[in-house]
Motif scaffolding. Structure first.
Motif, PDB file in Angstrom:
ATOM      1  N   ALA A 186      -5.323  18.497 -34.943  1.00  0.00           N
ATOM      2  CA  ALA A 186      -5.979  18.413 -34.731  1.00  0.00           C
ATOM      3  C   ALA A 186      -6.175  17.826 -32.755  1.00  0.00           C
ATOM      4  O   ALA A 186      -6.119  18.481 -32.469  1.00  0.00           O
ATOM      5  CB  ALA A 186      -6.709  17.266 -35.090  1.00  0.00           C
ATOM      6  N   PHE A 187      -4.629  17.232 -32.799  1.00  0.00           N
ATOM      7  CA  PHE A 187      -4.754  16.589 -31.768  1.00  0.00           C
ATOM      8  C   PHE A 187      -3.730  17.567 -30.900  1.00  0.00           C
ATOM      9  O   PHE A 187      -3.850  18.297 -29.927  1.00  0.00           O
ATOM     10  CB  PHE A 187      -3.357  15.311 -31.779  1.00  0.00           C
ATOM     11  CG  PHE A 187      -3.847  14.209 -32.805  1.00  0.00           C
ATOM     12  CD1 PHE A 187      -5.368  13.567 -32.097  1.00  0.00           C
ATOM     13  CD2 PHE A 187      -3.011  13.362 -33.304  1.00  0.00           C
ATOM     14  CE1 PHE A 187      -5.796  12.903 -32.757  1.00  0.00           C
ATOM     15  CE2 PHE A 187      -3.848  12.462 -33.554  1.00  0.00           C
ATOM     16  CZ  PHE A 187      -5.341  12.027 -33.520  1.00  0.00           C
ATOM     17  N   MET A 188      -3.080  18.228 -31.646  1.00  0.00           N
ATOM     18  CA  MET A 188      -2.266  19.543 -31.345  1.00  0.00           C
ATOM     19  C   MET A 188      -3.328  20.503 -30.148  1.00  0.00           C
ATOM     20  O   MET A 188      -3.054  21.419 -29.129  1.00  0.00           O
ATOM     21  CB  MET A 188      -1.624  20.382 -31.799  1.00  0.00           C
ATOM     22  CG  MET A 188      -0.215  20.923 -31.617  1.00  0.00           C
ATOM     23  SD  MET A 188       0.697  20.665 -30.643  1.00  0.00           S
ATOM     24  CE  MET A 188       2.127  20.182 -32.311  1.00  0.00           C
ATOM     25  N   VAL A 189      -3.927  21.139 -31.724  1.00  0.00           N
ATOM     26  CA  VAL A 189      -5.088  22.023 -30.777  1.00  0.00           C
ATOM     27  C   VAL A 189      -6.187  22.019 -29.275  1.00  0.00           C
ATOM     28  O   VAL A 189      -5.945  22.376 -28.880  1.00  0.00           O
ATOM     29  CB  VAL A 189      -6.001  22.947 -31.919  1.00  0.00           C
ATOM     30  CG1 VAL A 189      -7.224  22.100 -32.388  1.00  0.00           C
ATOM     31  CG2 VAL A 189      -6.594  24.195 -31.772  1.00  0.00           C
TER      32      VAL A 189
ATOM     33  N   VAL B 195      -4.386  30.046 -31.783  1.00  0.00           N
ATOM     34  CA  VAL B 195      -5.745  30.061 -31.615  1.00  0.00           C
ATOM     35  C   VAL B 195      -5.973  29.342 -30.085  1.00  0.00           C
ATOM     36  O   VAL B 195      -7.424  30.916 -29.886  1.00  0.00           O
ATOM     37  CB  VAL B 195      -6.864  28.971 -32.639  1.00  0.00           C
ATOM     38  CG1 VAL B 195      -7.526  28.311 -32.616  1.00  0.00           C
ATOM     39  CG2 VAL B 195      -6.125  28.927 -33.984  1.00  0.00           C
ATOM     40  N   ILE B 196      -6.211  29.040 -29.094  1.00  0.00           N
ATOM     41  CA  ILE B 196      -6.321  28.838 -28.336  1.00  0.00           C
ATOM     42  C   ILE B 196      -5.980  29.968 -27.369  1.00  0.00           C
ATOM     43  O   ILE B 196      -6.948  30.602 -26.683  1.00  0.00           O
ATOM     44  CB  ILE B 196      -5.411  27.537 -27.202  1.00  0.00           C
ATOM     45  CG1 ILE B 196      -5.873  26.019 -28.197  1.00  0.00           C
ATOM     46  CG2 ILE B 196      -5.913  27.478 -26.292  1.00  0.00           C
ATOM     47  CD1 ILE B 196      -7.367  26.345 -28.008  1.00  0.00           C
ATOM     48  N   PHE B 197      -4.370  30.375 -26.911  1.00  0.00           N
ATOM     49  CA  PHE B 197      -4.071  31.966 -26.266  1.00  0.00           C
ATOM     50  C   PHE B 197      -4.694  32.998 -26.754  1.00  0.00           C
ATOM     51  O   PHE B 197      -4.814  34.104 -26.264  1.00  0.00           O
ATOM     52  CB  PHE B 197      -2.869  31.854 -25.610  1.00  0.00           C
ATOM     53  CG  PHE B 197      -2.443  30.068 -24.783  1.00  0.00           C
ATOM     54  CD1 PHE B 197      -2.955  30.058 -24.162  1.00  0.00           C
ATOM     55  CD2 PHE B 197      -2.024  29.564 -25.921  1.00  0.00           C
ATOM     56  CE1 PHE B 197      -3.228  29.095 -23.158  1.00  0.00           C
ATOM     57  CE2 PHE B 197      -2.223  27.896 -24.862  1.00  0.00           C
ATOM     58  CZ  PHE B 197      -2.017  28.499 -23.783  1.00  0.00           C
ATOM     59  N   VAL B 198      -4.960  33.556 -28.423  1.00  0.00           N
ATOM     60  CA  VAL B 198      -5.399  35.029 -28.597  1.00  0.00           C
ATOM     61  C   VAL B 198      -7.042  34.701 -29.527  1.00  0.00           C
ATOM     62  O   VAL B 198      -7.391  35.305 -28.664  1.00  0.00           O
ATOM     63  CB  VAL B 198      -4.433  34.965 -30.021  1.00  0.00           C
ATOM     64  CG1 VAL B 198      -4.470  36.268 -30.565  1.00  0.00           C
ATOM     65  CG2 VAL B 198      -2.895  35.200 -29.056  1.00  0.00           C
TER      66      VAL B 198
END
Lengths: 249, 248
Positions: A186-189, B195-198
């Motif tokens: 959770a913190f990472m994303v 998740v964030i970059f792809v």
């Protein structure tokens, strides 16, 4: 429904003047209420402990010594929490910081919760999209999340007290692996989602992580637990200073 | 009346008082903590839809739902029933209340898990609460408000714009260190980057679910790819082991 008398010159959904609404008297009253409830609870608990003590072979002195030991050991951690709380005052206003960060919750969960809530409204914490309405939404989500912990405590404590409860028999390996992994994720994303926003966001994130890492390494090397206690506050303040310098470049 | 029955009666009176008043005070605390946002949503004139609050809550539940239930389960054996109602209202359990209780028990030489230990813990948590409420009230409630009013606006703006990445950078490191689960940390990092970059740039609307998807994927992968030597046989796990980190 509108009660303009209670909210002088405030309540404009699209205004980014968060503090106008975040410091409203009603929120202050609720925050002071939570303080009072904890005081009342502590008084009742101390009385109960003092009454029970002599019957199980504990002196009043031992109860007093325990109280004092608890008070002294809480000094450092409390001031560390104060430091983090002050850094968040301009985001959430004083009453919400007192209740959510200082008391019921903790900085990591509450900030994460607020960020997640803002995201569902297509906004961001701080910045031009962080309007009064988004603040209200974030506070509602933080409070409901905190309420779930309290409700879980209220429901589970009597069940666990019954002893040999089935709840304790949940596969302990799952209990060890899954919640920890979920928390880190959770913190990472949320943290990594900040990176594409601007190079200053990258500076803020990396400098804070780097300072924290250094402090953790030092704390381990010299075996001084107080460094761990203060690390979060120090990292946030120093990283904010670095970020401020970066914005002036 | 024999000594044992007297002791038994005193302790059951203690249990009765603390669980009754612990619950009553916690329910009032719960009500007050919900009253503030309820006021903002329903009475302040702000344009906040109940449906958007529910959406935000659902997003939160997807991320933290497991932890809501697991944390009370984790702390119960350490805190005991009476202190549960104190701890989950005062907050900062792992970094403040547990050390306070342990130091008090060590000071008067009683063991955790015993009835004497429980009374010492209750008194210690009361002491910790007294210090905590006082310092919060003075330094945040009174001085903090003043401090914010004298800080120059460009600094306030920097804080507002960049507080989230700043807090998260440090919190991630703290979580990794306190959880002592390097495998989960690596999985979380890999999943989050993907998740964030792809996924977010590729799939429209993904942004809303990014956090939940990453959390659920990490939890599943961390379980499937767990170190089976350490966690394979469920019985080997030390039940008393608790995360020391930034938990609630």
């Amino acid at each position: 429904m509108n009660i303009p008398a209670l909210l002088p010159a405030a309540a404009d959904s699209n205004s980014t003047d968060i503090l106008a609404i975040a410091n409203s008297p009603v929120l202050w009253a609720c925050a002071i209420g939570v303080f009072l409830v904890i005081i009342v609870q502590s008084v009742i608990y101390m009385k109960a402990a003092k009454t029970a003590a002599p019957h199980i072979g504990m002196t009043q002195d031992e109860i007093k010594t325990s109280f004092r030991a608890g008070a002294v050991s809480a000094l450092g951690p409390s001031l560390a929490v104060v430091m983090v709380a002050i850094a968040l005052l301009t985001i959430f206003g004083t009453p919400a910081v007192l209740v959510r960060i200082g008391l019921i919750g903790s900085v990591s969960y509450e900030t994460a919760a607020a960020a997640i809530a803002a995201k569902t409204a297509g906004a961001e914490l701080g910045g031009p999209t962080y309007t009064q309405a988004v603040f209200g939404l974030a506070l509602a989500a933080m409070s409901l999340g905190g309420a779930m912990w309290m409700i879980a405590t209220l429901v589970l404590t009597p069940l666990l007290k019954r002893g040999d409860s089935a709840l304790r028999k949940v596969n302990p390996a799952i209990m060890m692996v899954v919640p920890g992994a979920a928390m880190i994720a959770a913190f990472m994303v949320l943290g990594i989602a900040e990176l594409p926003k601007s190079w200053i966001h990258v500076v803020a994130f990396l400098s804070s992580a780097a300072i924290m890492t250094i402090l953790m390494v030092i704390a381990k090397r010299v075996n001084k637990p107080w460094i761990k206690e203060w690390a979060l506050g120090i990292a946030i303040i120093l990283a904010l200073a670095i970020t401020y310098a970066a914005t002036r470049l | 009346m024999s000594k044992t029955t007297e002791m038994h009666q005193a302790l059951s009176a203690f249990d009765k008082t603390t669980s009754r008043w612990g619950r009553i005070t916690m329910i009032i605390g719960l009500f007050l903590s919900l009253a503030a946002p309820a006021y903002l949503v329903f009475f302040s004139g702000l344009d906040i839809e109940v449906s958007s609050v529910l959406t935000a809550f659902a997003a939160l539940a997807a991320v933290f739902g497991v932890i809501w239930i697991v944390e009370p389960l984790t702390y119960f054996p350490i805190l005991g029933a009476s202190s549960m109602y104190q701890a989950f209202m005062i907050g900062n359990i792992a970094n403040k209340l547990l050390p306070a209780a342990m130091i008090a028990q060590a000071t008067i030489g009683v063991k955790p898990g015993t009835r004497k230990g429980e009374l010492a813990a209750v008194a210690a948590i009361c002491g910790a609460a007294a210090v905590h409420l006082t310092s919060l009230f003075i330094f945040v409630g009174l001085l903090g408000t003043w401090l914010v009013s004298v800080i120059p606006t460009d600094i306030v703006q920097t804080v507002q714009f960049y507080i989230l990445p700043t807090v998260l950078g440090a919190v991630i490191v703290q979580a990794i260190v306190s959880q002592k689960a390097p495998r989960s940390a690596v999985i979380a990092l890999a999943v989050s980057l993907i998740v964030i970059f792809v996924l977010v740039p590729l799939i429209p609307g993904m942004n809303l679910f990014a956090t939940a998807v990453a959390v659920i994927a990490t939890a599943v992968l961390a379980w499937v790819l767990r170190d089976r030597k350490a966690f394979g046989a469920a019985k080997n796990v030390d039940e008393e082991a608790i995360p020391e980190g930034p938990v609630y």
